[in-house]
Scaffold this active site. Sequence first.
Site, PDB file in Angstrom:
ATOM      1  N   HIS A 126     -45.171 -37.405  39.126  1.00 14.41           N
ATOM      2  CA  HIS A 126     -44.472 -37.131  40.398  1.00 14.41           C
ATOM      3  C   HIS A 126     -45.118 -35.937  41.103  1.00 14.41           C
ATOM      4  O   HIS A 126     -44.860 -34.792  40.767  1.00 14.41           O
ATOM      5  CB  HIS A 126     -42.985 -36.828  40.120  1.00 14.41           C
ATOM      6  N   HIS A 151     -46.553 -34.523  45.207  1.00 12.96           N
ATOM      7  CA  HIS A 151     -46.697 -34.760  46.652  1.00 12.96           C
ATOM      8  C   HIS A 151     -48.056 -34.237  47.096  1.00 12.96           C
ATOM      9  O   HIS A 151     -48.335 -33.053  46.967  1.00 12.96           O
ATOM     10  CB  HIS A 151     -45.585 -34.051  47.423  1.00 12.96           C
ATOM     11  N   ARG A 171     -49.184 -34.946  50.261  1.00 11.67           N
ATOM     12  CA  ARG A 171     -49.132 -34.788  51.722  1.00 11.67           C
ATOM     13  C   ARG A 171     -50.317 -35.498  52.399  1.00 11.67           C
ATOM     14  O   ARG A 171     -50.820 -36.470  51.884  1.00 11.67           O
ATOM     15  CB  ARG A 171     -49.098 -33.294  52.124  1.00 11.67           C
ATOM     16  N   ASN A 197     -43.736 -40.387  50.490  1.00 18.18           N
ATOM     17  CA  ASN A 197     -42.958 -39.897  51.650  1.00 18.18           C
ATOM     18  C   ASN A 197     -43.818 -39.019  52.547  1.00 18.18           C
ATOM     19  O   ASN A 197     -43.501 -37.874  52.842  1.00 18.18           O
ATOM     20  CB  ASN A 197     -41.691 -39.148  51.197  1.00 18.18           C
ATOM     21  N   LYS A 248     -40.347 -46.692  45.252  1.00 15.25           N
ATOM     22  CA  LYS A 248     -39.626 -45.414  45.231  1.00 15.25           C
ATOM     23  C   LYS A 248     -38.435 -45.503  46.173  1.00 15.25           C
ATOM     24  O   LYS A 248     -38.584 -45.782  47.364  1.00 15.25           O
ATOM     25  CB  LYS A 248     -40.565 -44.274  45.655  1.00 15.25           C
ATOM     26  N   HIS A 258     -35.039 -41.143  43.645  1.00 14.97           N
ATOM     27  CA  HIS A 258     -34.558 -39.795  43.969  1.00 14.97           C
ATOM     28  C   HIS A 258     -33.039 -39.908  43.886  1.00 14.97           C
ATOM     29  O   HIS A 258     -32.396 -40.371  44.832  1.00 14.97           O
ATOM     30  CB  HIS A 258     -35.024 -39.375  45.368  1.00 14.97           C
ATOM     31  N   HIS A 294     -37.108 -36.147  38.631  1.00 14.75           N
ATOM     32  CA  HIS A 294     -36.663 -34.748  38.602  1.00 14.75           C
ATOM     33  C   HIS A 294     -35.187 -34.604  38.213  1.00 14.75           C
ATOM     34  O   HIS A 294     -34.374 -34.111  39.008  1.00 14.75           O
ATOM     35  CB  HIS A 294     -36.945 -34.024  39.923  1.00 14.75           C
ATOM     36  N   ASP A 342     -43.152 -32.658  40.507  1.00 19.01           N
ATOM     37  CA  ASP A 342     -42.612 -32.622  41.865  1.00 19.01           C
ATOM     38  C   ASP A 342     -43.222 -31.457  42.650  1.00 19.01           C
ATOM     39  O   ASP A 342     -42.547 -30.814  43.465  1.00 19.01           O
ATOM     40  CB  ASP A 342     -41.079 -32.525  41.870  1.00 19.01           C
ATOM     41  N   HIS A 364     -45.371 -26.868  51.162  1.00 18.87           N
ATOM     42  CA  HIS A 364     -45.131 -26.733  52.601  1.00 18.87           C
ATOM     43  C   HIS A 364     -45.866 -25.480  53.057  1.00 18.87           C
ATOM     44  O   HIS A 364     -45.953 -24.496  52.310  1.00 18.87           O
ATOM     45  CB  HIS A 364     -43.638 -26.550  52.901  1.00 18.87           C
ATOM     46  N   ALA A 369     -37.567 -28.260  51.929  1.00 22.50           N
ATOM     47  CA  ALA A 369     -37.337 -28.215  50.487  1.00 22.50           C
ATOM     48  C   ALA A 369     -38.616 -28.595  49.744  1.00 22.50           C
ATOM     49  O   ALA A 369     -39.283 -29.551  50.106  1.00 22.50           O
ATOM     50  CB  ALA A 369     -36.219 -29.180  50.114  1.00 22.50           C
TER      51      ALA A 369
HETATM   52 ZN   LIG Z   1     -40.532 -35.225  45.010  1.00 23.96          ZN
END
Ligand SMILES: [Zn+2]
Length: 344
Positions: free
Chosen positions: A14, A16, A18, A42, A99, A136, A174, A247, A251, A264
């Site tokens: 898991h 991200h 981006r 996502n 997902k 999630h 998570h 996870d 950002h 988040a």
């Molecule tokens: Zn995540």
Amino acid sequence: MIKKLSIRQPDDWHVHFREDEMLSVITKHSSRINRRCIAMPNTTIPITTSNQAKNYKSIIEKNSNHKNFEALIPCYITDNLDLHDFSNALKQNLFIGGKLYPVNSTTNSSLGVSDIKKIFKVFEILEKEDKMLLIHGEKVSEDINIFDREKYYIDEDLQIIRKNFQNLKIVLEHVSTAYGVEYIKSNKNIAGTITPHHMLLTKKDVFFDNSINPHHFCMPVVKDEKDLLALRNAACINNTKFFIGTDSAPHHVREKSENLNTKAGIFSAVCSLELYTEIFDEEDSLNTLEQFASINGPNFYNLPKNERIITLEKNSWYPPEFTEEKSIKIKNFFGNKKINWKLL
Ligand SMILES: [Zn+2]
């Protein structure tokens, strides 16, 4: 006292990555450690089709710093997926699974699922193809406290999914509560990923009287000490149902602010394996780190275990406070804090 530890190369189930410049800056941190990563879909425009999955996979792999690094992509499930494309993409392994983001539960989830009853066909296809449903697991509603979202999701939506699709394999992503840990342990066909930050922080590290620490703010939010202890116990005792999912979710610092409108996500890729190792060391469980990091995940996903061996050394270091490159600036989790283990 153990000073060096060699284990099979881990995977991160898991992450991200981006897009664009952010992707190019952060990918090397995850591929530094892992052979495979599940790249969460996502993105600003969610990954919902086989063509998008192919493109996203190739962009991530091009930006990694290892030739055999592999990005695995789950499909972002919406209320109106193209089921023909979805089913074919699963057959061709272009999607590792689907997902499920409940609508508005986290970053870029406005196109998430509004009602699980609308996607029963998706569950049917995943079950038939023996592919994974990644969830999630948070029920978002005005009358549900932010700390109770996981429990409500399990008691309401997850129960319905499991009752109707008993052979569907599910990863509760998570896991953040003792309740979630117990649920996974006592049910069939379900496993969980555990982040380092849910085993290191409690709500006292995030929420203050009139502000929050945005760099410790993530979804699901970290909870109480009893939850942290249950997660440590689940990861560290020799339990086949839990594995790495950092996870890691960067950002730019300008998107972080000291109120609840902040984005988040916690960026831990710079030191995630070292933090897991430290936690296992604190729990006197270094002998089970390999099981959690490198064996349980491939077993649950029906994938081969990695052959390469990596070595960690007990030798303290301080990760930099920020990851800064090009126009990107991200606060590193555990930046400027001492960590006692380092990947060689
Ligand atoms: Zn995540």
